[in-house]
Design an enzyme around this catalytic site. Structure first.
Site, PDB file in Angstrom:
ATOM      1  N   LYS A 183       1.206  10.273 -45.655  1.00 24.03           N
ATOM      2  CA  LYS A 183       2.426  10.877 -45.122  1.00 24.03           C
ATOM      3  C   LYS A 183       2.785  10.230 -43.767  1.00 24.03           C
ATOM      4  CE  LYS A 183       2.616  13.227 -48.748  1.00 24.03           C
ATOM      5  NZ  LYS A 183       2.173  14.553 -49.097  1.00 24.03           N
TER       6      LYS A 183
HETATM    7  C1  PLP Z   1       1.779  15.528 -50.156  1.00 22.16           C
HETATM    8  C2  PLP Z   1       2.661  16.595 -50.653  1.00 22.16           C
HETATM    9  C3  PLP Z   1       2.237  17.939 -50.765  1.00 22.16           C
HETATM   10  C4  PLP Z   1       0.824  18.387 -50.635  1.00 22.16           C
HETATM   11  O1  PLP Z   1       0.173  18.044 -49.552  1.00 22.16           O
HETATM   12  P1  PLP Z   1      -1.402  17.848 -49.530  1.00 22.16           P
HETATM   13  O2  PLP Z   1      -1.652  17.850 -48.072  1.00 22.16           O
HETATM   14  O3  PLP Z   1      -1.705  16.554 -50.212  1.00 22.16           O
HETATM   15  O4  PLP Z   1      -2.018  19.026 -50.217  1.00 22.16           O
HETATM   16  C5  PLP Z   1       3.178  18.894 -51.112  1.00 22.16           C
HETATM   17  N1  PLP Z   1       4.439  18.573 -51.361  1.00 22.16           N
HETATM   18  C6  PLP Z   1       4.879  17.313 -51.302  1.00 22.16           C
HETATM   19  C7  PLP Z   1       6.319  17.041 -51.558  1.00 22.16           C
HETATM   20  C8  PLP Z   1       3.999  16.284 -50.965  1.00 22.16           C
HETATM   21  O5  PLP Z   1       4.440  15.024 -50.938  1.00 22.16           O
END
Ligand code: PLP
Length: 368
Positions: A183
């Site tokens: 992210k």
């Molecule tokens: C990455 C992601 C999540 C979940 O996050 P994690 O930290 O990996 O559990 C939820 N929603 C979206 C749109 C994501 O890209």
């Protein structure tokens, strides 16, 4: 070396390793002061309220849904154009997913589609700002208020984005952020939930800690509701605290590269995702929407540049089979979608090459 579509951002060693060593040998590595410090610093930086740090964005979604009172048999209206955890988290509660269609030009939830799907069983709308392009959360807020249902914002792609100068994550009853590896910002694993209603804060603190209050002795504490092992720890929070010092620079690079693409592609008539009026995307990904996506992808690859659709419409998974329905907007968005590299790792020379390759491939394909 290929230019990737997503990449891990780690702070420079000299900023990170000293503090990491300190926390690792401090004797306090689990949930503690560093976690609370990280929550406060994140909340202040992104102008949010009641932020709690958990061990993933998915855990934050689960917490938001449970705190909203979602129960087996309830319905949650959500978008299929997202990463899977948005929607698998709904299944944790026993509720059914109802698919909203998406705007074919933005990939985001279509408010008209959402309103038509509201039934007596609808308890929440789960909205994603796909790829970091803000969804029409103002209209969704109006719909949620009109029908007295909960609005949850999944901001995992959209850290730092804004709508009418208000930060992303400030519209929902709950909003969640993810610090998973790729992210905008990573703590290796982690997430933040921002909670509108102050009175929900304590129950979510318990939810992330087995259902127990943390400041009461183990002999006196009493578990009244199911909780999970969802806390963040001091080690990852330390990484998060350092990341926050650099995050403005990283996000601004995603934005400046994407603004460059927007102006080049506008000039050369290359179709790309639309931006909601009044909003500033934070472009975790840049979205082209071209019928020539395959030719563009091949041309980029020849120049060592990756491009990809990256996601699968969640409604295509077997586990969501019972929710399937016709989604024309989704089909129209997805069949043209291609994400090209736009992140902090793309320099000015590379973005020029990317734009020129896309323009040339699109134009050549048109002449075939
Ligand atoms: C990455 C992601 C999540 C979940 O996050 P994690 O930290 O990996 O559990 C939820 N929603 C979206 C749109 C994501 O890209």
């Amino acid at each position: 070396m290929m230019i990737p579509v997503v990449k891990v951002a780690m702070p420079p060693k000299d900023q990170l390793l000293g503090q990491l060593e300190e926390v690792l040998y401090s004797g306090m590595i689990a949930e503690g002061e560093k976690v609370y410090e990280f929550e406060k610093k994140f909340q202040k930086k992104f102008k949010l309220q009641n932020c709690l740090a958990l061990n993933s964005g998915t855990a934050c979604l689960h917490a938001a849904l449970i705190s909203s009172g979602i129960k087996p048999g309830d319905e949650v209206i959500s978008t299929p154009m997202t990463a899977e955890p948005t929607n698998t988290s709904i299944l944790y509660t026993g509720a059914n997913v109802v698919w909203s269609d998406v705007d074919p030009e933005t990939g985001n939830m279509c408010p008209d589609s959402v309103e038509k799907l509201i039934s007596k069983k609808t308890k929440a709308i789960l909205c994603v700002h796909y790829a970091g392009y803000p969804a029409d959360i103002v209209k969704l807020r109006e719909i949620a208020d009109k029908y007295n249902i909960v609005l949850i914002e999944d901001c995992a792609h959209a850290l730092g984005a804004e709508i009418n100068q208000s930060p992303i994550g400030s519209f929902g009853d709950f909003s969640i952020f993810s610090f998973q590896a790729i992210k905008h910002m990573t703590t290796i694993e982690g997430g933040i939930i921002s909670i509108k209603d102050d009175s929900r804060l304590e129950e979510i603190k318990e939810f992330r800690w087995f259902g127990m209050q943390k400041n009461i002795s183990r002999q006196e504490v009493d578990i009244k509701r199911v909780g999970y092992k969802y806390n963040m720890n001091n080690v990852t929070a330390t990484i998060g605290l350092i990341q926050l010092d650099n995050i403005d620079t990283l996000i601004s690079k995603h934005i400046s590269n994407s603004n460059y693409f927007n102006s080049k592609f506008l000039k050369h008539n290359i179709p790309h995702a639309s931006i909601l009026p009044g909003s500033s995307p934070s472009y975790w990904l840049y979205s082209l929407l071209s019928e020539k996506h395959q030719q563009i992808m091949d041309a980029l690859k020849k120049n060592n540049i990756f491009s990809s659709k990256l996601h699968k419409p969640n409604c295509d998974h077997t586990i969501f089979k019972s929710s399937r329905r016709e989604l024309k907007g989704l089909d129209k968005f997805y069949e043209r979608l291609l994400h090209i590299p736009c992140g902090w790792w793309v320099n000015k020379q590379q973005r020029k090459l990317i734009a020129e390759t896309v323009i040339e491939a699109h134009n050549n394909a048109r002449n075939d």
